[in-house]
Design an enzyme around this catalytic site. Structure first.
Site, PDB file in Angstrom:
ATOM      1  N   VAL A  77      35.043  45.343  58.767  1.00  0.00           N
ATOM      2  CA  VAL A  77      34.747  44.348  60.425  1.00  0.00           C
ATOM      3  C   VAL A  77      34.102  43.032  59.709  1.00  0.00           C
ATOM      4  CG1 VAL A  77      35.640  45.265  62.255  1.00  0.00           C
ATOM      5  CG2 VAL A  77      33.452  45.576  61.315  1.00  0.00           C
ATOM      6  N   SER A  78      34.421  42.126  59.356  1.00  0.00           N
ATOM      7  CA  SER A  78      33.663  41.377  58.980  1.00  0.00           C
ATOM      8  C   SER A  78      32.707  40.784  58.899  1.00  0.00           C
ATOM      9  CB  SER A  78      34.292  39.678  58.675  1.00  0.00           C
ATOM     10  OG  SER A  78      34.818  39.002  59.864  1.00  0.00           O
ATOM     11  N   SER A  79      31.621  41.528  60.068  1.00  0.00           N
ATOM     12  CA  SER A  79      30.573  41.845  61.080  1.00  0.00           C
ATOM     13  C   SER A  79      30.498  42.671  61.786  1.00  0.00           C
ATOM     14  CB  SER A  79      30.330  39.951  61.454  1.00  0.00           C
ATOM     15  OG  SER A  79      30.976  40.027  62.577  1.00  0.00           O
ATOM     16  N   GLN A 132      31.727  42.606  65.416  1.00  0.00           N
ATOM     17  CA  GLN A 132      33.167  42.778  65.624  1.00  0.00           C
ATOM     18  C   GLN A 132      33.373  44.194  66.179  1.00  0.00           C
ATOM     19  OE1 GLN A 132      35.239  41.107  62.099  1.00  0.00           O
ATOM     20  NE2 GLN A 132      36.064  39.310  63.174  1.00  0.00           N
ATOM     21  N   SER A 172      30.707  42.223  55.090  1.00  0.00           N
ATOM     22  CA  SER A 172      31.637  41.525  54.494  1.00  0.00           C
ATOM     23  C   SER A 172      31.239  40.868  53.420  1.00  0.00           C
ATOM     24  CB  SER A 172      31.420  39.396  55.590  1.00  0.00           C
ATOM     25  OG  SER A 172      32.447  39.103  55.040  1.00  0.00           O
TER      26      SER A 172
END
Length: 202
Positions: A8-10, A13, A36
């Site tokens: 997940v990018s953060s 999420q 990320s």
């Protein structure tokens, strides 16, 4: 062995959906990344997963953009897996997991699909960045762009950080040194300078 990789990018999420998806496709071991990175080198868990897989294993991801941030990175990762004789499975693209019939045609088609997907993924990412920048510019022109919320401010979400902010302002008004303030309240000098600037304190 079937190895899954989820990212997940953060931290905000939800990772659960990806994990459930990978388990549905038989993942026996799953590597998860909750940060990320701007490049593969900055994704230590992906590196760990790629080092872990062995010849004959199957490497599963939900979508091709899990393999890299741009076209070159994706292709590099795919080729790395090929060299290790690891089968790549992309769960959002079932046809990638089906045998077309002729082995040579099968390989050609899959290579072509991966290259197209990697290129499209990079274009979508660039377009998303362009739209975001455009939206920010419009918001700035309208005077409604707030930017990221400040960690230390009178309106900070964390009450403790609000207290620290007011303490910094108080110490600045007393004329205390930046380095002394930073040390006492345990924040960076840059943050103290920012608070000083925001309050117009000389």
């Amino acid at each position: 062995m079937i190895i899954g990789y989820a990212r997940v990018s953060s931290l905000d999420q939800n990772l659960e959906r990806q994990l459930e998806n990978l388990k549905t496709f038989g993942a026996e071991k799953i590597f998860t990344e909750k940060q990320s990175g701007k490049s593969i080198e900055n994704r230590p868990i992906l590196q760990k997963a790629l080092n872990f897989v062995r010849m004959g294993d199957r490497f599963i991801v939900e979508s091709i953009d899990r393999l890299g941030r741009n076209y070159n990175e994706v292709i590099h990762t795919v080729n790395y897996l090929k060299d290790k004789e690891v089968q790549l499975m992309i769960t959002s693209l079932p046809m990638m997991n089906e045998v077309i019939g002729n082995p040579l045609l099968d390989k050609f088609m899959k290579d072509l699909i991966i290259q197209i997907l990697a290129m499209v993924s990079e274009q979508e990412r660039n377009e998303s960045k362009r739209r975001q920048a455009q939206g920010i510019q419009v918001a700035k022109e309208k005077g409604v762009y707030k930017g990221r919320p400040l960690l230390y401010s009178p309106n900070a979400k964390d009450p403790q950080k609000r207290v620290i902010y007011h303490r910094v302002v108080e110490m600045l008004e007393e004329g205390q040194a930046i380095s002394k303030i930073a040390k006492e309240v345990n924040i960076t000098r840059q943050t103290v300078y920012r608070i000083k600037h925001d309050n117009g304190l000389s």
